[in-house]
Design a protein around this motif. Structure first.
Motif, short mmCIF file in Angstrom:
data_model
loop_
_atom_site.label_atom_id
_atom_site.label_comp_id
_atom_site.label_asym_id
_atom_site.label_seq_id
_atom_site.Cartn_x
_atom_site.Cartn_y
_atom_site.Cartn_z
N ILE A 1 64.94 27.33 35.17
CA ILE A 1 63.92 26.90 34.21
C ILE A 1 64.66 26.36 32.99
O ILE A 1 65.45 27.08 32.38
CB ILE A 1 63.02 28.08 33.79
CG1 ILE A 1 62.37 28.71 35.02
CG2 ILE A 1 61.98 27.61 32.79
CD1 ILE A 1 61.68 30.03 34.74
N VAL A 2 64.43 25.09 32.68
CA VAL A 2 65.09 24.50 31.52
C VAL A 2 64.03 23.94 30.57
O VAL A 2 62.96 23.51 31.00
CB VAL A 2 66.09 23.40 31.93
CG1 VAL A 2 67.30 24.00 32.63
CG2 VAL A 2 65.44 22.36 32.83
N THR A 3 64.37 23.93 29.29
CA THR A 3 63.37 23.51 28.30
C THR A 3 63.97 22.52 27.31
O THR A 3 65.16 22.56 27.01
CB THR A 3 62.82 24.73 27.51
OG1 THR A 3 63.92 25.50 27.02
CG2 THR A 3 61.98 25.61 28.40
N LYS A 4 63.13 21.61 26.85
CA LYS A 4 63.53 20.63 25.83
C LYS A 4 62.29 20.27 25.02
O LYS A 4 61.17 20.69 25.36
CB LYS A 4 64.11 19.38 26.50
CG LYS A 4 63.07 18.60 27.31
CD LYS A 4 63.57 17.21 27.62
CE LYS A 4 62.53 16.38 28.37
NZ LYS A 4 61.33 16.10 27.61
N GLU A 5 62.49 19.47 23.99
CA GLU A 5 61.34 19.02 23.20
C GLU A 5 60.69 17.81 23.86
O GLU A 5 61.36 16.99 24.47
CB GLU A 5 61.81 18.60 21.80
CG GLU A 5 61.77 19.73 20.82
CD GLU A 5 62.14 19.28 19.42
OE1 GLU A 5 62.50 18.09 19.22
OE2 GLU A 5 62.07 20.11 18.52
N SER A 6 59.39 17.69 23.69
CA SER A 6 58.66 16.52 24.18
C SER A 6 59.16 15.27 23.48
O SER A 6 59.55 15.30 22.31
CB SER A 6 57.17 16.70 23.91
OG SER A 6 56.50 15.48 24.04
N SER A 7 59.18 14.15 24.22
CA SER A 7 59.61 12.89 23.62
C SER A 7 58.53 12.29 22.72
O SER A 7 58.76 11.33 22.02
CB SER A 7 59.93 11.88 24.73
OG SER A 7 58.80 11.73 25.58
N ASP A 8 57.34 12.87 22.75
CA ASP A 8 56.22 12.35 21.95
C ASP A 8 55.85 13.33 20.84
O ASP A 8 54.68 13.59 20.59
CB ASP A 8 54.98 12.14 22.84
CG ASP A 8 55.03 10.81 23.56
OD1 ASP A 8 55.99 10.05 23.33
OD2 ASP A 8 54.12 10.54 24.36
N LEU A 9 56.87 13.85 20.15
CA LEU A 9 56.60 14.93 19.18
C LEU A 9 55.56 14.57 18.14
O LEU A 9 54.70 15.39 17.80
CB LEU A 9 57.89 15.33 18.47
CG LEU A 9 58.68 16.49 19.08
CD1 LEU A 9 59.74 16.95 18.11
CD2 LEU A 9 57.76 17.66 19.46
N ASP A 10 55.62 13.32 17.64
CA ASP A 10 54.66 12.96 16.58
C ASP A 10 53.23 13.05 17.10
O ASP A 10 52.35 13.61 16.46
CB ASP A 10 54.97 11.57 16.03
CG ASP A 10 55.12 10.53 17.13
OD1 ASP A 10 55.53 10.91 18.25
OD2 ASP A 10 54.81 9.34 16.89
N LYS A 11 53.01 12.50 18.31
CA LYS A 11 51.66 12.54 18.88
C LYS A 11 51.24 13.97 19.18
O LYS A 11 50.11 14.37 18.95
CB LYS A 11 51.60 11.74 20.18
CG LYS A 11 51.26 10.30 19.96
CD LYS A 11 51.02 9.60 21.29
CE LYS A 11 51.07 8.10 21.06
NZ LYS A 11 51.21 7.36 22.30
N THR A 12 52.16 14.75 19.76
CA THR A 12 51.80 16.11 20.14
C THR A 12 51.44 16.93 18.90
O THR A 12 50.54 17.74 18.93
CB THR A 12 52.95 16.83 20.88
OG1 THR A 12 54.03 16.98 19.99
CG2 THR A 12 53.40 16.07 22.10
N LYS A 13 52.14 16.65 17.80
CA LYS A 13 51.83 17.42 16.58
C LYS A 13 50.49 17.00 16.00
O LYS A 13 49.73 17.81 15.51
CB LYS A 13 52.95 17.25 15.57
CG LYS A 13 54.19 18.02 16.04
CD LYS A 13 55.21 18.27 14.97
CE LYS A 13 56.22 19.30 15.48
NZ LYS A 13 57.56 19.10 14.93
#
Lengths: 405, 250
Positions: free
Chosen positions: A187-199
């Motif tokens: 299981i690996v984790t990273k930040e979404s590439s669409d951080l501005d939209k997700t926020k």
């Protein structure tokens, strides 16, 4: 099949809800999202609220607690309107979440499944590599144990949700030379590439997840179809993955993803069938409106025979798909049935969308009518989650094995 | 607050209707049914009040044969708390008969607010809500497009031709809901699961002999195909002539 063989009143309630959602919220935006290759964040948020991103998982893990048939009904209904929305649900649920539900420890389930099942973050599954697709045993990504963690190196391609997702299950070789028995999953984790939209939307990102250093997603693929779905490569450069993120035991990665793919295939069958049904509904309606030679084209036998053939095949596809789902739900071996359903329904989607464009004539070749998009969306169904050729291998293997038993 | 919402199962209006063999009813073959839109907005209004007022209870009531349980379940899956089927073989056309059967149940419930859709598109009478109010001796506001409840009284807006009317009323009251009040929520999967476990009582309808009966149903006459007179300004004189002499509308 309207509707008693497999469906309860509750299944029909689920179907009606998804139908209403797909027609009301998805249909109006599908063409534009396809044209712009834009991920449907706003609808993903609504799907999360409706419980569509964790359909078969238990309520204590944040899921809706429904059965597998309900889940297939949702994928199927959604794909009648838009395959990209349907694959978002399917890839997130079957590929991104089910391995943790099925093979994870209690701690892993508690940590990750509620985030995924509620749609708070999106998940994905990294198996395919530049040189390992159908031949998954040629996986080259490696994970080397160093004390309390593994060091992961390699890359994955064509990963659904590669950019927008934050939680991934990926395979890597932990014991070189051991073939399929040397593959493990993590299981690996990273930040979404669409951080501005997700926020902005309050979905798609969770601050508590580790953004693992060296784990990145590549450029978005510019695809023929499924264009509103996000497909990218994943790259691992000396990524330190805590040992507790090993999913299942070392060496079980291959077996586990084979099981995951069996379920995934029923999902792709449901999705393919939905594309075929959607294209058929448009064609049937269009044939009763379009006039040539002073008659509705539906009055011509040439059109009628095509409609009858498609309807017959769709009916057969429904039985194959829902029967495979029913077997899976009732814990019977379903590997062969899943491959048969996936093979038949994906090729059916292709045949049907070709005919649908033909019935629409020149209009069908334009973006004014949705069958053009459905035609492009159908092709990948013959490739993704096991090509048609691999389905035939799986079916044949099962046949020969049954004979030997 | 105790809120009751009366809902009706109606056919999807987006289809071609056929008249049944008896000539007084619609052929139900091939029809799809769902909750009346106006009633769904009434359910939504009740649920929004419930969300604002902790401890509220929303009861959904439908008169008709067992298939109306599906309609009640839909409202329960949206979030209503309990359902009552007022069981009858069929829904009479006579609005007064329906209103009497519903109010016999409604008067026992001690409701603060009773909501109806302003009409159902299948019979288009629009009388059941106001008649039930009359039978219950309660104030009635019809066709509301906004609603506020505070301190035991309500304020609602009604859309009139070219104007709006703001009305105040005491509770308990009967309201009928127009388009524009809200957008009905879809049931979530959790809601659908929960609906199974919510109570649904079945009580016999006390149906009076209907005073109004349907004698005959007819489809509207087929519209004649349009005719294109010509194109551009040159065609106008001929168009005007036809409108005067043939259509006789000018």
């Amino acid at each position: 099949m309207e509707d008693s063989l497999y469906f309860s009143e509750q299944h029909l309630a689920v179907r009606n809800m998804v139908r209403e959602f797909a027609r009301g919220e998805v249909a109006p935006v599908a063409a534009e999202l396809d044209a712009k290759a834009e991920f449907p964040w706003a609808n993903v948020k609504k799907m999360g609220e409706l419980g569509l991103l964790g359909i078969p998982w238990p309520e204590e893990l944040g899921g809706a607690g429904l059965d597998l048939l309900s889940y297939m009904i949702v994928i199927n209904e959604m794909a009648k309107i838009d395959a990209s929305h349907a694959i978002t649900i399917s890839a997130h649920t079957t590929l991104g979440t089910s391995p943790i539900v099925n093979f994870g420890t209690a701690a892993q389930k508690k940590r990750y499944v509620p985030l995924l099942a509620t749609g708070k973050v999106l998940g994905g599954f990294g198996l395919t590599e530049p040189s390992a697709g159908s031949d998954a045993a040629s996986t080259r990504s490696t994970a080397v144990r160093k004390g309390s963690h593994y060091v992961l190196n390699g890359s994955k391609i064509f990963i659904t949700h590669g950019g927008v997702g934050e939680i991934f299950i990926v395979t890597a070789v932990t014991e070189p030379g051991a073939g399929t028995k040397g593959i493990s999953s993590f299981i690996v984790t990273k930040e979404s590439s669409d951080l501005d939209k997700t926020k902005r939307l309050g979905i798609g990102h969770d601050d508590s997840l580790t953004s693992m250093r060296g784990f990145t997603s590549g450029k978005k693929e510019d695809k023929l179809g499924w264009r509103a779905s996000d497909t990218r490569s994943l790259v691992f450069e000396d990524v330190e993955v805590p040992a507790e993120n090993l999913l299942g035991e070392e060496g079980e990665g291959f077996n586990n993803f084979m099981r995951t793919l069996d379920s995934g295939r029923v999902g792709i069958a449901a999705l393919s069938l939905g594309i075929a049904e959607g294209a058929f509904e448009h064609s049937l309606r269009y044939s009763t409106l379009r006039k040539q030679f002073g008659q509705r084209i539906s009055s011509f036998q040439g059109i009628q025979f095509q409609l009858a053939d498609i309807a017959t095949e769709i009916e057969a596809g429904k039985h194959l798909m829902f029967h495979a789902a029913w077997m899976a739900q009732n814990k019977q071996p379903f590997s062969k049935q899943a491959a048969i359903a996936k093979l038949y329904c994906s090729e059916l989607a292709m045949r049907t969308t070709i005919k649908a464009i033909q019935i629409h004539g020149g209009y069908g070749y334009t973006k004014e009518y949705p069958v053009e998009r459905m035609f492009r969306d159908a092709k990948i169904c013959e490739i993704g989650e096991g090509t048609s050729e691999i389905q035939r291998l799986v079916i044949a293997r099962n046949l020969l094995k049954e004979l030997a038993d | 607050m105790k809120i009751a919402v009366c809902v009706k199962r109606v056919p999807d209006m987006d289809v071609r209707f056929r008249i049944g063999a008896d000539n007084i009813s619609v052929d139900q073959g091939g029809l799809k049914f769902d909750i009346n839109d106006f009633d769904a907005w009434a359910v939504e209004a009740a649920l929004q009040l419930k969300d604002k007022n902790a401890g509220s209870e929303v009861t959904v009531i439908s008169l008709g044969p067992d298939v109306v349980q599906e309609t009640i379940r839909k409202a329960l899956s949206m979030g209503a708390d309990r359902g009552i089927q007022i069981k009858a073989d069929k829904v009479p056309f006579d609005g007064l008969a329906i209103a009497k059967a519903l109010s016999a149940e409604l008067k026992t419930g001690g409701y603060d607010l009773i909501l109806f859709g302003k009409m159902s598109p299948d019979s288009s009478n629009g009388v059941v809500g106001p008649m039930a109010a009359e039978l219950l001796g309660l104030p009635c506001v019809t066709a509301i497009s906004s609603l506020e409840i505070a301190n035991g009284k309500g304020t609602a807006k009604r859309e009139l031709e070219g104007a709006q009317e703001i009305v105040e009323f005491p509770l308990p009251a009967v309201l009928t809901v127009d388009e524009g009040l809200n957008a009905a929520r879809l049931p979530s999967l959790k809601g659908i699961m929960a609906a199974k476990k919510k109570p649904l009582q079945i009580k016999p309808a006390l149906l009076a002999e209907p005073q109004i009966t349907v004698r005959k149903l007819e489809l509207p006459a087929e519209r004649k195909a349009g005719r294109i007179v010509g194109e551009g300004a040159a065609a106008v004189p001929e168009l005007v002539r036809l409108l005067q002499t043939e259509a006789k509308v000018l």
